[in-house]
Write a protein that holds these residues in place. Structure first.
Motif: not given
Length: 133
Positions: A99-103
């Motif tokens: 993934h490019a990012s997680i939040k």
């Protein structure tokens, strides 16, 4: 005729926040947000697939709870059958591999992201569940 693609998604909840993952630039639906997970392999149950995918993608282990939703959505590339489950983090911390990012977001913040269409019915259900509390 479009191909049927069976996938699973983990709604990982920790401290009343939900893990959201942003798809990478080279994936189908680039930069859309989703619940982490992936394709169900032949002879795998949805729960087994989810355990395997979270271990491969996020380098952590989850306990899988009850099913949240089953959604069918037709994309250009195929018909996605998405089953989502409540999950609890058991071991490790989610890390970025695919993934490019997680939040981590609270349920009322989920709608602020640009989600993959198949994930939206799960978000709507989660909003109702958490509003009812």
């Amino acid at each position: 005729m479009k191909k049927d693609i069976y996938v699973v998604g983990a709604v990982i909840i920790e401290n009343e926040k939900i893990l959201c993952a942003q798809r990478g630039p080279t994936k189908a639906l680039p930069y859309k947000w989703e619940f982490p997970g992936g394709k169900i392999e032949k002879d795998e149950s949805p729960q087994e697939a989810l355990q395997r995918e979270i271990k491969e993608e996020m380098h952590c282990k989850v306990e899988i709870g009850e099913q949240i939703d089953y959604t069918v959505y037709e994309y250009d590339f195929g018909i996605v059958h998405l089953t989502t489950f409540y999950c609890k983090l058991m071991e490790g911390k989610p890390s970025l591999t695919e993934h490019a990012s997680i939040k981590w977001l609270s349920p009322n913040e989920l709608s602020s992201l640009d989600w993959a269409p198949a994930d939206i019915p799960t978000i709507e259900k989660l909003s109702k569940v958490f509003l009812a509390k």
